[in-house]
Scaffold this motif. Structure first.
Motif, PDB file in Angstrom:
ATOM      1  N   ASP A   1      12.108  20.630   2.092  1.00  0.00           N
ATOM      2  CA  ASP A   1      12.513  22.021   2.307  1.00  0.00           C
ATOM      3  C   ASP A   1      14.025  22.170   2.227  1.00  0.00           C
ATOM      4  OD1 ASP A   1       9.897  22.773   2.583  1.00  0.00           O
ATOM      5  OD2 ASP A   1       9.902  22.633   4.785  1.00  0.00           O
ATOM      6  N   ASP A   2      14.751  21.191   2.777  1.00  0.00           N
ATOM      7  CA  ASP A   2      16.207  21.265   2.749  1.00  0.00           C
ATOM      8  C   ASP A   2      16.755  21.143   1.332  1.00  0.00           C
ATOM      9  OD1 ASP A   2      16.178  21.528   5.472  1.00  0.00           O
ATOM     10  OD2 ASP A   2      16.576  19.399   5.874  1.00  0.00           O
ATOM     11  N   THR A   3      16.028  20.491   0.426  1.00  0.00           N
ATOM     12  CA  THR A   3      16.506  20.294  -0.956  1.00  0.00           C
ATOM     13  C   THR A   3      15.751  21.166  -1.949  1.00  0.00           C
ATOM     14  OG1 THR A   3      14.997  18.411  -1.153  1.00  0.00           O
ATOM     15  CG2 THR A   3      17.269  17.929  -0.510  1.00  0.00           C
ATOM     16  N   ASP A   4      15.052  22.192  -1.430  1.00  0.00           N
ATOM     17  CA  ASP A   4      14.341  23.159  -2.280  1.00  0.00           C
ATOM     18  C   ASP A   4      13.308  22.487  -3.182  1.00  0.00           C
ATOM     19  OD1 ASP A   4      15.853  25.250  -1.206  1.00  0.00           O
ATOM     20  OD2 ASP A   4      17.460  24.953  -2.684  1.00  0.00           O
ATOM     21  N   ARG A   5      12.630  21.497  -2.647  1.00  0.00           N
ATOM     22  CA  ARG A   5      11.573  20.821  -3.412  1.00  0.00           C
ATOM     23  C   ARG A   5      10.216  21.334  -2.959  1.00  0.00           C
ATOM     24  NH1 ARG A   5      13.487  15.935  -5.809  1.00  0.00           N
ATOM     25  NH2 ARG A   5      15.609  15.385  -5.115  1.00  0.00           N
ATOM     26  N   GLU A   6       9.362  21.578  -3.916  1.00  0.00           N
ATOM     27  CA  GLU A   6       8.012  22.015  -3.601  1.00  0.00           C
ATOM     28  C   GLU A   6       7.113  20.789  -3.501  1.00  0.00           C
ATOM     29  OE1 GLU A   6       4.570  25.092  -5.259  1.00  0.00           O
ATOM     30  OE2 GLU A   6       6.472  24.839  -6.341  1.00  0.00           O
ATOM     31  N   VAL A   7       6.385  20.679  -2.402  1.00  0.00           N
ATOM     32  CA  VAL A   7       5.509  19.531  -2.148  1.00  0.00           C
ATOM     33  C   VAL A   7       4.071  19.970  -2.333  1.00  0.00           C
ATOM     34  CG1 VAL A   7       4.825  17.759  -0.525  1.00  0.00           C
ATOM     35  CG2 VAL A   7       7.186  18.599  -0.522  1.00  0.00           C
ATOM     36  N   HIS A   8       3.367  19.271  -3.222  1.00  0.00           N
ATOM     37  CA  HIS A   8       1.944  19.530  -3.438  1.00  0.00           C
ATOM     38  C   HIS A   8       1.160  18.386  -2.790  1.00  0.00           C
ATOM     39  CE1 HIS A   8       2.914  22.729  -6.293  1.00  0.00           C
ATOM     40  NE2 HIS A   8       3.797  21.882  -6.853  1.00  0.00           N
ATOM     41  N   ARG A   9       0.238  18.732  -1.953  1.00  0.00           N
ATOM     42  CA  ARG A   9      -0.568  17.723  -1.242  1.00  0.00           C
ATOM     43  C   ARG A   9      -2.014  17.774  -1.736  1.00  0.00           C
ATOM     44  NH1 ARG A   9       2.604  20.361   2.538  1.00  0.00           N
ATOM     45  NH2 ARG A   9       4.003  19.063   3.812  1.00  0.00           N
ATOM     46  N   ASP A  10      -2.556  16.631  -1.995  1.00  0.00           N
ATOM     47  CA  ASP A  10      -3.987  16.513  -2.317  1.00  0.00           C
ATOM     48  C   ASP A  10      -4.548  15.385  -1.463  1.00  0.00           C
ATOM     49  OD1 ASP A  10      -6.500  16.588  -3.370  1.00  0.00           O
ATOM     50  OD2 ASP A  10      -5.954  15.780  -5.342  1.00  0.00           O
ATOM     51  N   LEU A  11      -4.768  15.686  -0.185  1.00  0.00           N
ATOM     52  CA  LEU A  11      -5.163  14.666   0.788  1.00  0.00           C
ATOM     53  C   LEU A  11      -6.566  14.961   1.295  1.00  0.00           C
ATOM     54  CD1 LEU A  11      -1.827  14.519   2.813  1.00  0.00           C
ATOM     55  CD2 LEU A  11      -2.501  13.153   0.828  1.00  0.00           C
ATOM     56  N   PRO A  12      -7.377  13.931   1.493  1.00  0.00           N
ATOM     57  CA  PRO A  12      -8.743  14.145   1.965  1.00  0.00           C
ATOM     58  C   PRO A  12      -8.763  14.469   3.457  1.00  0.00           C
ATOM     59  CG  PRO A  12      -8.322  11.812   1.743  1.00  0.00           C
ATOM     60  CD  PRO A  12      -7.097  12.506   1.233  1.00  0.00           C
TER      61      PRO A  12
ATOM     62  N   GLY B   1     -15.511   1.257  -5.011  1.00  0.00           N
ATOM     63  CA  GLY B   1     -15.673  -0.054  -4.393  1.00  0.00           C
ATOM     64  C   GLY B   1     -15.037  -0.170  -3.036  1.00  0.00           C
ATOM     65  N   GLY B   2     -14.397   0.884  -2.545  1.00  0.00           N
ATOM     66  CA  GLY B   2     -13.768   0.852  -1.233  1.00  0.00           C
ATOM     67  C   GLY B   2     -12.267   0.879  -1.320  1.00  0.00           C
ATOM     68  N   GLY B   3     -11.630   1.496  -0.356  1.00  0.00           N
ATOM     69  CA  GLY B   3     -10.184   1.591  -0.362  1.00  0.00           C
ATOM     70  C   GLY B   3      -9.733   2.987  -0.760  1.00  0.00           C
ATOM     71  N   ALA B   4      -8.519   3.068  -1.284  1.00  0.00           N
ATOM     72  CA  ALA B   4      -7.951   4.363  -1.641  1.00  0.00           C
ATOM     73  C   ALA B   4      -6.977   4.202  -2.792  1.00  0.00           C
ATOM     74  CB  ALA B   4      -7.234   4.987  -0.440  1.00  0.00           C
ATOM     75  N   VAL B   5      -6.750   5.303  -3.490  1.00  0.00           N
ATOM     76  CA  VAL B   5      -5.768   5.345  -4.575  1.00  0.00           C
ATOM     77  C   VAL B   5      -4.721   6.381  -4.193  1.00  0.00           C
ATOM     78  CG1 VAL B   5      -5.356   5.809  -7.009  1.00  0.00           C
ATOM     79  CG2 VAL B   5      -7.482   4.684  -6.299  1.00  0.00           C
ATOM     80  N   LEU B   6      -3.483   5.912  -4.016  1.00  0.00           N
ATOM     81  CA  LEU B   6      -2.367   6.779  -3.638  1.00  0.00           C
ATOM     82  C   LEU B   6      -1.507   7.025  -4.869  1.00  0.00           C
ATOM     83  CD1 LEU B   6      -0.593   8.232  -1.537  1.00  0.00           C
ATOM     84  CD2 LEU B   6       0.480   6.006  -1.058  1.00  0.00           C
ATOM     85  N   THR B   7      -1.309   8.300  -5.197  1.00  0.00           N
ATOM     86  CA  THR B   7      -0.553   8.667  -6.394  1.00  0.00           C
ATOM     87  C   THR B   7       0.591   9.593  -6.005  1.00  0.00           C
ATOM     88  OG1 THR B   7      -2.572   8.524  -7.721  1.00  0.00           O
ATOM     89  CG2 THR B   7      -0.687   9.661  -8.699  1.00  0.00           C
ATOM     90  N   VAL B   8       1.783   9.259  -6.509  1.00  0.00           N
ATOM     91  CA  VAL B   8       2.967  10.094  -6.314  1.00  0.00           C
ATOM     92  C   VAL B   8       3.504  10.443  -7.695  1.00  0.00           C
ATOM     93  CG1 VAL B   8       5.279  10.261  -5.346  1.00  0.00           C
ATOM     94  CG2 VAL B   8       3.495   9.023  -4.097  1.00  0.00           C
ATOM     95  N   ALA B   9       3.517  11.731  -8.024  1.00  0.00           N
ATOM     96  CA  ALA B   9       4.002  12.200  -9.321  1.00  0.00           C
ATOM     97  C   ALA B   9       5.070  13.258  -9.103  1.00  0.00           C
ATOM     98  CB  ALA B   9       2.853  12.765 -10.148  1.00  0.00           C
ATOM     99  N   ASP B  10       6.141  13.182  -9.892  1.00  0.00           N
ATOM    100  CA  ASP B  10       7.204  14.175  -9.778  1.00  0.00           C
ATOM    101  C   ASP B  10       7.419  14.862 -11.117  1.00  0.00           C
ATOM    102  OD1 ASP B  10       9.405  12.852 -11.371  1.00  0.00           O
ATOM    103  OD2 ASP B  10       9.080  11.283  -9.852  1.00  0.00           O
ATOM    104  N   GLU B  11       8.206  15.888 -11.103  1.00  0.00           N
ATOM    105  CA  GLU B  11       8.496  16.664 -12.316  1.00  0.00           C
ATOM    106  C   GLU B  11       9.905  16.399 -12.804  1.00  0.00           C
ATOM    107  OE1 GLU B  11       7.655  20.738 -11.561  1.00  0.00           O
ATOM    108  OE2 GLU B  11       5.561  20.382 -10.980  1.00  0.00           O
TER     109      GLU B  11
ATOM    110  N   VAL C   1       3.608   7.140  -9.997  1.00  0.00           N
ATOM    111  CA  VAL C   1       3.403   5.813  -9.383  1.00  0.00           C
ATOM    112  C   VAL C   1       2.021   5.829  -8.745  1.00  0.00           C
ATOM    113  CG1 VAL C   1       4.227   4.141  -7.707  1.00  0.00           C
ATOM    114  CG2 VAL C   1       5.875   5.573  -8.959  1.00  0.00           C
ATOM    115  N   ARG C   2       1.190   4.849  -9.126  1.00  0.00           N
ATOM    116  CA  ARG C   2      -0.171   4.766  -8.599  1.00  0.00           C
ATOM    117  C   ARG C   2      -0.353   3.465  -7.835  1.00  0.00           C
ATOM    118  NH1 ARG C   2      -2.465   5.370 -12.877  1.00  0.00           N
ATOM    119  NH2 ARG C   2      -3.161   7.547 -12.774  1.00  0.00           N
ATOM    120  N   LEU C   3      -0.761   3.556  -6.584  1.00  0.00           N
ATOM    121  CA  LEU C   3      -1.046   2.393  -5.755  1.00  0.00           C
ATOM    122  C   LEU C   3      -2.534   2.342  -5.478  1.00  0.00           C
ATOM    123  CD1 LEU C   3       2.007   3.313  -4.871  1.00  0.00           C
ATOM    124  CD2 LEU C   3       1.643   1.676  -3.022  1.00  0.00           C
TER     125      LEU C   3
END
Length: 422
Positions: free
Chosen positions: A300-311, A354-364, A416-418
């Motif tokens: 918010d302080d740097t005028d960045r828009e955050v998109h969340r796709d969390l379960p 198969g179990g676990g999670a996939v964490l993805t961070v993408a920027d513009e 970046v995909r983990l």
């Protein structure tokens, strides 16, 4: 090495045995031949005094009692006494030259001895068969062969025992070195075997102890360095409490608390490095939600828009909560450090097959360089940073059994995909 030492001893033993057994076998045959010829000569020498002085009847009795086929040829060409054999060329030659002869024939060895008397020259002939010449030789050769084979087997057994005494300490050194490579720094070699191998074992133990001391010293130095950060954090917390705006004070205090927790995690991780790390899991949904909320304030302080796709459901992963938070902080920190203010980014967390999670961070933002293979190398950075962020995230993913991958986001920025296993 054990096989080569055994083969070397076997070859040496065979060569030594051949140098002794072959001459011994030839000597046995010569001795058997000489013994047979000597017996035949004794028979002839016993008949020589009787030739010319005894009547034919007595001479015939003496000839028939011999152990070899004996023939006495009288002067004048009369009928021979003993074995009825026509005079051979050796007999005729000996009768003419009055010299004893020994001739090899197809039946064996022929021995002729002339006897000169008042009536002329008589010839005593004896034939030593081949069977008598080689009597006892095959049995002696079998004994020599069995003895040689037994000596070879004993030599192989002794060589194998000696090789084992050499190989066992070397195998122990190899096992200890592999354990040290697996970070089992308490592994030590047992000095055994020849003096050279014992010296190597002692040097390896000294090296392992020195490595353990250096790592312990490094862990303590990292812990001490991290602990020094607590003093400025305490001052920062006091400054936050002195702020007149309660919301601003709470925000700065929360940030200081987060930094203190990170410092505490670094100290604990540094002190337990090199020891067996207990298996830990966490709820990726809870950790990612909390860290995105923390970074959203800075966004918010740097005028960045955050998109969340969390379960909305828990997603357990085989990563400690501190490590997962540090990995996500490292990735989001790169977004804030390497993209201009106002650049939006998306954080998504989805279940992994198969179990676990996939964490993805993408920027513009501008995205990764055309060749970003070196970005994952520890300490490599093209933006003037430490180059540790992506490596921290990669190690956290791989320790869970997952992986980290880099790609281009649909907007053209970095992705970046983990993949985190459970």
């Amino acid at each position: 090495m054990r096989r080569r030492l055994t083969l070397l001893v076997a070859a040496t033993t065979v060569l030594v045995l051949m140098a002794f057994v072959v001459p011994a076998a030839l000597l046995v045959r010569e001795v058997a031949e000489d013994r047979a010829l000597s017996r035949a000569t004794d028979v002839i020498q016993a008949l020589v005094p009787l030739v010319g002085v005894s009547d034919p009847g007595q001479l015939r009795n003496a000839v028939d009692g011999g152990n070899f086929p004996v023939t006495v040829y009288l002067p004048g060409g009369g009928a021979p006494i003993g074995e009825q054999v026509a005079p051979t060329p050796a007999v005729r030659l000996s009768q003419l030259t009055r010299q004893p002869l020994t001739v090899d024939t197809a039946a064996g060895i022929e021995i002729v001895v002339p006897v000169t008397g008042t009536n002329g020259t008589s010839v005593v002939r004896a034939v030593v068969p081949d069977a008598e010449l080689t009597r006892g030789v095959p049995r002696a050769w079998l004994v020599l062969a069995a003895l040689g084979l037994a000596l070879v087997l004993v030599g192989l057994l002794v060589a194998d025992r000696l090789a084992r005494t050499l190989i066992a300490p070397i195998a122990d050194l190899s096992q200890v070195s592999h354990r040290l490579a697996r970070a089992e720094l308490t592994a030590r070699a047992d000095p055994a075997g020849p003096p050279e191998i014992r010296e190597v074992a002692g040097a390896l133990n000294h090296l392992a102890g020195r490595i353990q001391d250096l790592l312990s010293e490094e862990r303590e130095q990292v812990a001490d360095l991290s602990h020094r950060l607590r003093t400025p954090l305490t001052a920062l917390r006091l400054e936050a409490e002195a702020l007149h705006d309660p919301d601003e004070s709470a925000r700065v205090t929360a940030a200081a608390d987060d930094i203190e927790r990170a410092v505490t995690a670094v100290i604990e991780q540094a002190r337990r490095r090199g020891t067996e790390r207990p298996a830990a899991t966490c709820d990726a949904t809870a950790v990612v939600t909390a860290r995105v909320a923390f970074w959203a304030v800075l966004a918010d302080d740097t005028d960045r828009e955050v998109h969340r796709d969390l379960p909305q459901v828990p997603l357990p992963v085989a990563v400690p909560a501190d490590d997962l938070a540090a990995a996500l902080d490292a990735v989001l920190g790169n977004v804030f450090a390497h993209t201009p203010d106002g650049t939006a980014f998306t954080v998504s967390l989805t279940p992994r097959p198969g179990g676990g999670a996939v964490l993805t961070v993408a920027d513009e933002g501008p995205g990764f360089p055309a060749s970003h293979t070196g970005v994952l190398q520890r300490g490599a950075s093209g933006g003037g940073s430490t180059g540790l962020g992506l490596d921290i995230a990669r190690r956290a993913a791989e320790e869970s059994g997952g992986s980290l991958s880099l790609d281009a986001a649909p907007s053209g920025g970095a992705l970046v995909r983990l993949e985190l296993a459970v």
